[in-house]
Design an enzyme around this catalytic site. Sequence first.
Site, PDB file in Angstrom:
ATOM      1  N   ALA A 123       1.004  -1.314  -0.003  1.00 50.45           N
ATOM      2  CA  ALA A 123       0.042  -0.051   0.117  1.00 50.45           C
ATOM      3  C   ALA A 123       0.934   1.292  -0.097  1.00 50.45           C
ATOM      4  CB  ALA A 123      -1.158  -0.084   1.193  1.00 50.45           C
TER       5      ALA A 123
ATOM      6  N   CYS B 197       3.881   4.154 -17.928  1.00 50.69           N
ATOM      7  CA  CYS B 197       3.153   3.228 -18.401  1.00 50.69           C
ATOM      8  C   CYS B 197       1.757   2.992 -17.806  1.00 50.69           C
ATOM      9  CB  CYS B 197       3.853   1.704 -18.003  1.00 50.69           C
ATOM     10  SG  CYS B 197       5.171   1.682 -19.272  1.00 50.69           S
TER      11      CYS B 197
END
Length: 437
Positions: free
Chosen positions: A252, A260
């Site tokens: 997280a 990308c």
Amino acid sequence: MNISVIGCGYVGTTTALMFCELGYQVVAVEKDSKKLAMLQQGKLPFHEPGIDSLLIKHLHRGSLVFTGDIEEGIAHSKIIYITVGTPSLPDGSSDLSFIEEVSRQIGAAQNDYKAVVIKSTVPLGTVDKVREWIGKAQKRPLPVDLVVNPEFLREGSALYDTMHPDRIVIGSDNPEAAETVKQLFHSMSCPIIVTDCNTAQLIKYTANAFLATKISFINEIGRVCDAYGANIEEVASGVGLDHRIGPHFLRAGIGWGGSCFPKDIAALINMGNNNGINLLIVQSAQQVNQDQIGYFIDRLEGELHGLNNKTVSIYGISFKPETDDIRESPALKVIAEVQRRGGTVAAYDPMVFDKHPELKLPGVRVARNMEDAWKGSDCFFLITEWDQFSKIDWGQVMQEMRTPLVLDGRNVLDARKLRSLGFRYYGIGRKTGIIHE
Ligand SMILES: NC(=O)c1ccc[n+]([C@@H]2O[C@H](COP(=O)([O-])OP(=O)(O)OC[C@H]3O[C@@H](n4cnc5c(N)ncnc54)[C@H](O)[C@@H]3O)[C@@H](O)[C@H]2O)c1
């Protein structure tokens, strides 16, 4: 065997060197004269670990030649790799202008048969456009095969990834052309999947969308951890031990960026929209990622009771460590949002400001070193987990900051230690409800 590579950015340069390592003669074409001059002198125009020494090795051996002359590149070989950029347009679709330009150049310079291999990430259907652009530019009708061979490398470990891929994907509507490209990788031991063009391209988009979704998913669970005082790292490792899920991409943090994921997710959503398909999961992954910056800055604003007259020190500007790439970097979004809410920013990055002297961040004080950025600051905000941030003397930081607040956008700092030193420390899902353990 000779190979030409057109477009010498992160992917093109790495691809060229990978082919040299596999024993091929490569001519690499770059149109940006500044980049070209650097590459010809054996200097990388970007930062990527391990590439520098290979570049010099193959330049000295003569197995790699850089040129700005696309005709030379095209005359050199029957196999031409296209590795130019495909950035996002405002509506999320891909800007194919570089692909079109190269296709027309190939057609115009073509003198015999070519297998044109698209390594750039391009939307489904692009192969037909490339065929048309090449055909229209040809002086006389000449045979050409189109192949796609998407790239899965990660910046920061580009060389390793290209030399040790999990799989190689080759798409073509002509089995012979696919076989020719497949044979280039005969010495590699990974699985090679041969399929049609659209399927090969969709493998690339699906992989990126899935990985981005995994991150957004764990980020959302991180918010639940914050609400209940649960620990996201323990949740992630408990979940990741399930072999159906796996441990990767469950860290997280402040969310994904880079050249990308954002553009490929946007392009996939756009492809869905063009066909009346509402890609709800992918759209949600995108939304969660956009909201994640605000989630952190709401915390920041709350802790400092507003950002007016407050200075926030941003650590790490590149979108991830070990690269100088700042495309869609979360740090740039954080800076803009802190400023929008009235705060002042000091910024430090071990690489980006040296590599991009042209980078202008209005209103931002660019720190010369780590210490310079935290002096007098109201928040130490880690965005990119460069290794050197793990060696900080937090006792010194405590003495020199104005407010002892640390936001950890990557959950990498030692929360217990920082809290015991008296910092108010917040990552995501790291028992943030309990300030002093
Ligand atoms: N960077 C990554 O991590 C990564 C990973 C997988 C796939 N990809 C895909 O690979 C493609 C290339 O990405 P990148 O990050 O290397 O891009 P980049 O912008 O770093 O490099 C592209 C290069 O092509 C050059 N170029 C453009 N038009 C040209 C022309 N007509 N002739 C010669 N050179 C030309 C540009 O000057 C530039 O140096 C994109 O489609 C991207 O989505 C990138």
